[in-house]
Design a protein around this motif. Structure first.
Motif, PDB file in Angstrom:
ATOM      1  N   PRO A 171       0.812  -1.222   0.000  1.00 42.57           N
ATOM      2  CA  PRO A 171       0.000   0.000   0.000  1.00 42.57           C
ATOM      3  C   PRO A 171       0.841   1.265   0.000  1.00 42.57           C
ATOM      4  O   PRO A 171       1.899   1.330   0.636  1.00 42.57           O
ATOM      5  CB  PRO A 171      -0.812  -0.124   1.296  1.00 42.57           C
ATOM      6  N   GLY A 305      -5.266   7.085   7.159  1.00 36.82           N
ATOM      7  CA  GLY A 305      -4.202   7.018   6.167  1.00 36.82           C
ATOM      8  C   GLY A 305      -3.541   8.368   5.987  1.00 36.82           C
ATOM      9  O   GLY A 305      -3.946   9.371   6.584  1.00 36.82           O
ATOM     10  N   LEU A 311      -7.871   3.285   3.442  1.00 32.18           N
ATOM     11  CA  LEU A 311      -7.332   1.968   3.784  1.00 32.18           C
ATOM     12  C   LEU A 311      -8.316   1.254   4.696  1.00 32.18           C
ATOM     13  O   LEU A 311      -8.680   1.758   5.761  1.00 32.18           O
ATOM     14  CB  LEU A 311      -5.979   2.101   4.468  1.00 32.18           C
TER      15      LEU A 311
END
Length: 375
Positions: A171, A305, A311
């Motif tokens: 990510p 995030g 997220l």
């Protein structure tokens, strides 16, 4: 939208989001090859119940109720047979101390509204004639089910098709970056990475042995044999999955491998429970890391995030990944689409571990309750 992780949880979340109209990509270098591959597939919230984990029991009961519709839809869309069975679970005790633990579990289940029928020795052996004549009693959980997790994963991969990218993804603030350096931008990233790569989640190793035996038990057997725990799960064509080991390992300990001691303990305990397994054919021995959390419950929902991508976590399912797949998928979709979160899932907000006085240290209860691999 990107789902990072292609186990049963990540794939179920992706499928739910696709059916809701979202454009989804799943990233995993070995989809279906992690803890899902070694999972027993017990859809058994009653068999997993433990004192102090009543919220987790309620979540499991919710998800179990979703499984028939989930399986029927998936089987119809994929053309795959999932081997979903509704024969219940038999709890088995080999001696009086083991039976005291079964009775204790029955009291918890009865107080939680779970159907349970206590069995004396004669009724237990009538229910499962293959059991050793030395067992002393047990109980039947008639509402439990079980399924073959590998078939579920294959069916999910079939319906998702080329939405699955066989690559590792990390990510980033605006999406994910793949191992080759390419980037996928996304408004939402669902993190379902199993035992690694998620806050508050640690690897807990489990081993499983796959056999073929004819005849074989008709129901799932979850047993205590002189203090040792074992489960035996029947599958199609006379196959059985045997498991129960659990061992803490550091996250950087390398690929999980079966151990001689763990496998020997499983086989010895299973043979003591079912003497006829002495002639069973050994098909496979596997080890995988299940994702453990501080309270044995999953992490379901958004976390703060630093960029444009939202997220959402879907991890920490410990032994309940297969059981909890439908309710996890519904919960993730609710968070993504701004819908009502299932009531049973509201207790599992990932930020519960960030409150004062909470720690990532698991309690002694983790080693006291059923020591079983990825269910």
């Amino acid at each position: 939208m990107v789902v990072v992780g292609g186990g049963v949880i990540g794939l179920a979340c992706a499928d739910e989001l696709v059916m809701a109209g979202h454009d989804v990509t799943v990233c995993d270098p070995r989809p279906g090859g992690g803890s899902t591959y070694a999972a027993a597939g017990m859809l058994a919230p009653g068999g997993e119940a433990w004192f102090g984990e009543e919220a987790l029991l309620r979540l499991g009961i919710d998800s179990l109720a979703r499984w028939p519709a989930f399986a029927a839809s998936l089987a119809e869309r994929s053309g795959h047979h999932l081997d979903l069975r509704s024969t219940g679970t038999v709890l088995v005790a080999a001696d009086r101390d083991d039976l005291a633990e079964v009775h204790r579990a029955c009291r918890l289940l009865d107080a939680s509204g779970v159907r349970v029928e206590e069995l004396d020795r004669r009724a237990l052996r009538a229910a499962e004639p293959m059991l050793s004549g030395r067992v002393v009693g047990g109980a039947l959980l008639p509402d439990d089910r079980h399924v073959n997790p590998r078939r579920v994963a294959d069916a999910l991969l079939a319906v998702l098709g080329d939405r699955v990218v066989r690559a590792r993804a990390t990510p980033e603030p605006d999406g994910v970056v793949l191992d080759d350096g390419s980037r996928l931008r996304a408004e939402v990233v669902v993190l379902a990475t199993g035992a690694t790569g998620m806050p508050h989640v640690r690897p807990v190793r489990g081993e499983a042995v796959r056999l073929r035996s004819r005849p074989s038990p008709a129901r799932v057997l979850r047993a205590r044999v002189h203090g040792e725990r074992v489960y035996v799960v029947p599958r199609a064509h006379g196959e059985l999955l045997i498991g129960a080991t659990e061992e803490e390992h550091p996250a950087d300990d390398g690929d999980p491998l079966p151990t001689l001691g763990g496998v020997a303990r499983l086989l010895e305990t299973a043979r003591a429970l079912i003497p006829g397994l002495a002639t069973a054919e050994l098909l496979e021995v596997v080890a995988r890391d299940r994702p453990g959390s501080p309270d044995n419950g999953p992490l379901l929902g958004p976390v703060p995030g630093t960029g444009s991508a939202r997220l959402v976590l879907a991890g920490g399912h410990h032994r309940g990944g297969v059981l909890l797949a439908p309710v996890t998928a519904a919960t993730v979709r609710a968070h993504v689409d701004g819908l009502a979160v299932p009531p049973a899932a509201q207790a599992f907000n990932p930020q519960r571990f960030d409150r004062p006085n909470d720690t990532d240290r698991h309690t002694d209860r983790d080693t006291d309750r059923n020591e079983e691999p990825c269910a």
